[in-house]
Design a protein around this motif. Structure first.
Motif, PDB file in Angstrom:
ATOM      1  N   THR A  23      88.287  24.015  65.555  1.00  0.00           N
ATOM      2  CA  THR A  23      87.093  25.585  66.846  1.00  0.00           C
ATOM      3  C   THR A  23      85.979  24.698  66.508  1.00  0.00           C
ATOM      4  O   THR A  23      85.852  24.139  64.920  1.00  0.00           O
ATOM      5  N   PRO A  24      84.931  25.295  67.414  1.00  0.00           N
ATOM      6  CA  PRO A  24      83.687  24.292  67.371  1.00  0.00           C
ATOM      7  C   PRO A  24      82.944  24.226  66.702  1.00  0.00           C
ATOM      8  O   PRO A  24      82.202  23.819  65.764  1.00  0.00           O
ATOM      9  N   SER A  25      82.895  25.992  65.562  1.00  0.00           N
ATOM     10  CA  SER A  25      82.074  26.479  64.832  1.00  0.00           C
ATOM     11  C   SER A  25      82.683  26.190  63.453  1.00  0.00           C
ATOM     12  O   SER A  25      81.847  25.102  62.565  1.00  0.00           O
ATOM     13  N   GLN A  26      83.933  25.580  62.911  1.00  0.00           N
ATOM     14  CA  GLN A  26      84.807  24.482  61.849  1.00  0.00           C
ATOM     15  C   GLN A  26      84.021  23.026  62.495  1.00  0.00           C
ATOM     16  O   GLN A  26      83.566  22.627  61.396  1.00  0.00           O
ATOM     17  N   ALA A  27      84.390  22.529  63.100  1.00  0.00           N
ATOM     18  CA  ALA A  27      83.917  21.391  63.677  1.00  0.00           C
ATOM     19  C   ALA A  27      82.165  21.231  63.373  1.00  0.00           C
ATOM     20  O   ALA A  27      81.687  20.305  62.612  1.00  0.00           O
ATOM     21  N   GLU A  28      81.282  22.145  63.323  1.00  0.00           N
ATOM     22  CA  GLU A  28      79.929  22.194  62.586  1.00  0.00           C
ATOM     23  C   GLU A  28      79.558  22.500  61.513  1.00  0.00           C
ATOM     24  O   GLU A  28      78.452  21.693  60.564  1.00  0.00           O
ATOM     25  N   ARG A  29      81.083  23.513  60.193  1.00  0.00           N
ATOM     26  CA  ARG A  29      80.764  23.199  59.245  1.00  0.00           C
ATOM     27  C   ARG A  29      81.712  21.957  58.576  1.00  0.00           C
ATOM     28  O   ARG A  29      80.826  21.938  57.522  1.00  0.00           O
ATOM     29  N   TYR A  30      82.474  21.484  58.915  1.00  0.00           N
ATOM     30  CA  TYR A  30      82.492  20.042  58.636  1.00  0.00           C
ATOM     31  C   TYR A  30      83.304  18.970  59.619  1.00  0.00           C
ATOM     32  O   TYR A  30      83.873  19.280  60.406  1.00  0.00           O
ATOM     33  N   ALA A  31      82.548  18.014  58.564  1.00  0.00           N
ATOM     34  CA  ALA A  31      82.791  17.112  59.304  1.00  0.00           C
ATOM     35  C   ALA A  31      83.928  16.861  59.152  1.00  0.00           C
ATOM     36  O   ALA A  31      84.666  15.245  60.507  1.00  0.00           O
ATOM     37  N   SER A  32      84.800  16.831  57.988  1.00  0.00           N
ATOM     38  CA  SER A  32      86.045  16.178  57.938  1.00  0.00           C
ATOM     39  C   SER A  32      86.983  16.611  59.262  1.00  0.00           C
ATOM     40  O   SER A  32      86.990  17.526  58.930  1.00  0.00           O
ATOM     41  N   LYS A  33      87.952  15.453  59.432  1.00  0.00           N
ATOM     42  CA  LYS A  33      89.085  16.223  60.541  1.00  0.00           C
ATOM     43  C   LYS A  33      90.082  16.668  59.438  1.00  0.00           C
ATOM     44  O   LYS A  33      91.418  16.771  60.361  1.00  0.00           O
ATOM     45  N   GLU A  34      90.293  16.729  58.238  1.00  0.00           N
ATOM     46  CA  GLU A  34      91.093  17.125  57.863  1.00  0.00           C
ATOM     47  C   GLU A  34      91.753  18.409  57.729  1.00  0.00           C
ATOM     48  O   GLU A  34      90.628  19.532  58.782  1.00  0.00           O
ATOM     49  N   PRO A  35      92.286  19.368  57.835  1.00  0.00           N
ATOM     50  CA  PRO A  35      92.904  20.512  58.516  1.00  0.00           C
ATOM     51  C   PRO A  35      92.402  21.534  57.687  1.00  0.00           C
ATOM     52  O   PRO A  35      92.010  21.215  56.185  1.00  0.00           O
ATOM     53  N   ILE A  36      92.317  22.972  57.787  1.00  0.00           N
ATOM     54  CA  ILE A  36      91.737  23.793  57.565  1.00  0.00           C
ATOM     55  C   ILE A  36      92.601  24.839  56.772  1.00  0.00           C
ATOM     56  O   ILE A  36      93.784  25.057  57.831  1.00  0.00           O
ATOM     57  N   LEU A  37      92.843  25.899  55.985  1.00  0.00           N
ATOM     58  CA  LEU A  37      93.071  26.609  56.026  1.00  0.00           C
ATOM     59  C   LEU A  37      92.696  28.121  56.054  1.00  0.00           C
ATOM     60  O   LEU A  37      91.089  28.156  55.843  1.00  0.00           O
TER      61      LEU A  37
END
Length: 121
Positions: free
Chosen positions: A53-67
């Protein structure tokens, strides 16, 4: 003696065969439980997300999957509170894949859109 040995070997073999995702989920559960008042009451609903999500893209620089996990647990009054949202990203390196790299918890405020993400790791 033989009847005891065979089931024990089967149990050891089954616990050794947990998948990478299961070990990562267990690591996320353990981290969340350190944040809770009553860790044994925790109820988890987790799913993997590969598109951020846009919010997750701000918090996580890596494109690895998120749980992503929604967690309910008992509060100080003994009742279950509203679910809390957490998300986790794990290391990509093979030697550290079972370890949480970053984790965030949604801290909900009073209003409908009043929330912020709080880094817990």
């Amino acid at each position: 003696m033989r009847s005891i040995t065979l089931p024990l070997v089967a149990i050891v073999a089954l616990t050794a065969c947990t998948s990478q995702e299961e070990r990562q989920i267990q690591a996320a559960h353990a981290l969340v439980k350190t944040q809770l008042r009553d860790p044994d009451s925790a109820q988890f609903d987790c799913s993997w997300r590969s598109d951020h999500t846009p919010s997750q893209a701000e918090r996580y620089a890596s494109k690895e999957p998120i749980l992503e996990c929604r967690v309910r647990a008992k509060n100080g009054f003994g009742g279950y509170g509203r679910p809390q949202s957490y998300d986790f990203q794990f290391y990509a390196e093979a030697s550290k894949r079972d370890q949480v790299r970053r984790a965030w918890r949604m801290d909900e405020g009073v209003g409908i859109f009043d929330f912020s993400w709080v880094r817990i790791k």
